[in-house]
Design a protein around this motif. Sequence first.
Motif, short mmCIF file in Angstrom:
data_model
loop_
_atom_site.label_atom_id
_atom_site.label_comp_id
_atom_site.label_asym_id
_atom_site.label_seq_id
_atom_site.Cartn_x
_atom_site.Cartn_y
_atom_site.Cartn_z
N ALA A 1 -6.57 -3.26 -7.55
CA ALA A 1 -5.53 -2.31 -8.18
C ALA A 1 -4.09 -2.41 -7.43
O ALA A 1 -4.03 -2.16 -6.29
CB ALA A 1 -6.02 -1.03 -7.96
N ILE A 2 -2.96 -2.27 -8.36
CA ILE A 2 -1.77 -2.18 -7.77
C ILE A 2 -0.96 -1.31 -8.64
O ILE A 2 -1.21 -1.00 -9.78
CB ILE A 2 -0.88 -3.49 -7.78
N PRO A 3 -0.10 -0.57 -8.22
CA PRO A 3 0.57 -0.24 -6.71
C PRO A 3 -0.27 0.79 -6.16
O PRO A 3 -0.42 1.87 -6.74
CB PRO A 3 2.09 -0.11 -6.76
N SER A 4 -0.91 0.77 -5.04
CA SER A 4 -1.76 1.83 -4.47
C SER A 4 -1.13 2.48 -3.34
O SER A 4 -0.46 1.99 -2.50
CB SER A 4 -3.19 1.36 -4.03
N LEU A 5 -1.67 3.80 -3.22
CA LEU A 5 -1.17 4.51 -2.14
C LEU A 5 -2.49 4.83 -1.32
O LEU A 5 -3.65 5.09 -1.71
CB LEU A 5 -0.77 5.90 -2.47
N SER A 6 -2.20 4.98 -0.05
CA SER A 6 -3.12 5.31 1.09
C SER A 6 -3.72 6.67 0.61
O SER A 6 -4.87 6.90 1.04
CB SER A 6 -2.74 5.29 2.49
N SER A 7 -2.94 7.80 0.30
CA SER A 7 -3.48 8.87 0.06
C SER A 7 -4.57 8.92 -0.99
O SER A 7 -5.34 9.89 -1.20
CB SER A 7 -2.06 9.78 -0.52
N VAL A 8 -4.54 7.95 -1.88
CA VAL A 8 -5.45 7.84 -2.94
C VAL A 8 -6.80 6.95 -2.70
O VAL A 8 -7.76 7.58 -2.72
CB VAL A 8 -4.91 7.14 -4.27
N VAL A 9 -6.63 5.90 -1.68
CA VAL A 9 -7.53 5.00 -1.14
C VAL A 9 -8.10 5.60 -0.08
O VAL A 9 -9.42 5.48 -0.11
CB VAL A 9 -6.94 3.55 -0.97
N GLN A 10 -7.74 6.07 0.96
CA GLN A 10 -8.19 6.40 2.20
C GLN A 10 -9.29 7.52 2.28
O GLN A 10 -10.15 7.38 2.71
CB GLN A 10 -7.01 6.88 3.32
N PRO A 11 -9.15 8.74 1.23
CA PRO A 11 -10.24 9.60 1.04
C PRO A 11 -11.57 8.92 0.48
O PRO A 11 -12.56 9.19 0.97
CB PRO A 11 -9.59 10.56 -0.04
N LEU A 12 -11.30 8.00 -0.32
CA LEU A 12 -12.51 7.05 -0.78
C LEU A 12 -13.24 6.29 0.05
O LEU A 12 -14.62 6.21 0.23
CB LEU A 12 -12.36 6.44 -2.35
N ILE A 13 -12.18 5.84 0.98
CA ILE A 13 -12.85 4.76 2.04
C ILE A 13 -13.67 5.64 3.08
O ILE A 13 -14.63 5.54 3.59
CB ILE A 13 -11.80 4.10 2.85
#
Length: 337
Positions: free
Chosen positions: A233-245
């Motif tokens: 997925a692009i373009p992605s933000l850490s604020s979106v991805v990191q909570p899921l990680i």
Amino acid sequence: MKRPLPLAAATVLCLVLAGCGGSDDQADVVEGDFDGLVSAAQEEGSLDWYSDLPEALIESVATGFEEEYGIEVNYIRSVSSQLGSRFAGEAQAGNPQADVLNIASQGFWEEAVGQGWFSELTDDTVDSLDEWPEEFLYDDTYALINVQPLGIAYNTDTSPVQPQTWEEVADPQLDGRLMMGDTAVVAYSAQYLFLKDTYGDDLLSDYAALDPIVVDSLVPGTQQMVAGEADVAIPSLSSVVQPLIDEGAPLELVIPEDTAGVNQYAGVVEEAAHPNAARLFMSYLLSMEGQERVTAGIAASVLEGVPGAMELPSGYTEIPESDVNDNQDAIDELLDF
């Protein structure tokens, strides 16, 4: 700290209650006396904040401010387009409901300054401005409170490739499995313009050839990718991805050295109902402690040495919203969305 009102409910409530928001009996602003400003802000007792930051950051900032000064923060969170439209409607009616607003839209702020909706900020009332880099205070009215560089997210369980650069995203193995944010969102279009200018038109055409999955927002889109509906997925933000990680999702985020991003700006409303609390809150946002909370490992700060803040990539480039508007048709044509 009060829980936030849902956006629709807050709108109805403010329409029903006479005197909600801006007031003809606005308090005088204390100037040149920080202790006096704090006392006046505490007498006001609360403030109202409109924000499009991730809710975890909003909660952290509000909690820190309340712990420091004992002043309650009520907030409404929504996406930039809805929040900007809501505030503009209130301001045009002469009844703004927010004391402080932050929104990631350069175009909004340029319009807002022209309309006189926000107060001039000085170090007589916003104490932290004394240490704030001048180039990140615009029109003496609004400040850049964080920067979120954009990157590449991929599903570590399903993706046949693990792209580390924007060019590697154009891998034929991702045919039908690449997710892209719609160009109707300015931040996404800004990134695509950056890629067009940096790598040439062919890169966007190569993305289009992969028959990408186009989504209105990569917030739910990333959750779809976790469920196996896409690989990258692009373009992605850490604020979106990191909570899921953090919750155990099989995701990885790569932020290439050359990228653009999302800039978050904030300002004090000219007709704020709590003008001293608003300026004290703005000072907190620009302080070292406030910046630590408003970046919190998922954004960069323009202050040096903020604990936990991201470092901006060496090739980070700011893309003016006016350039995006001028090139929107070309971007859409190349991507064939």
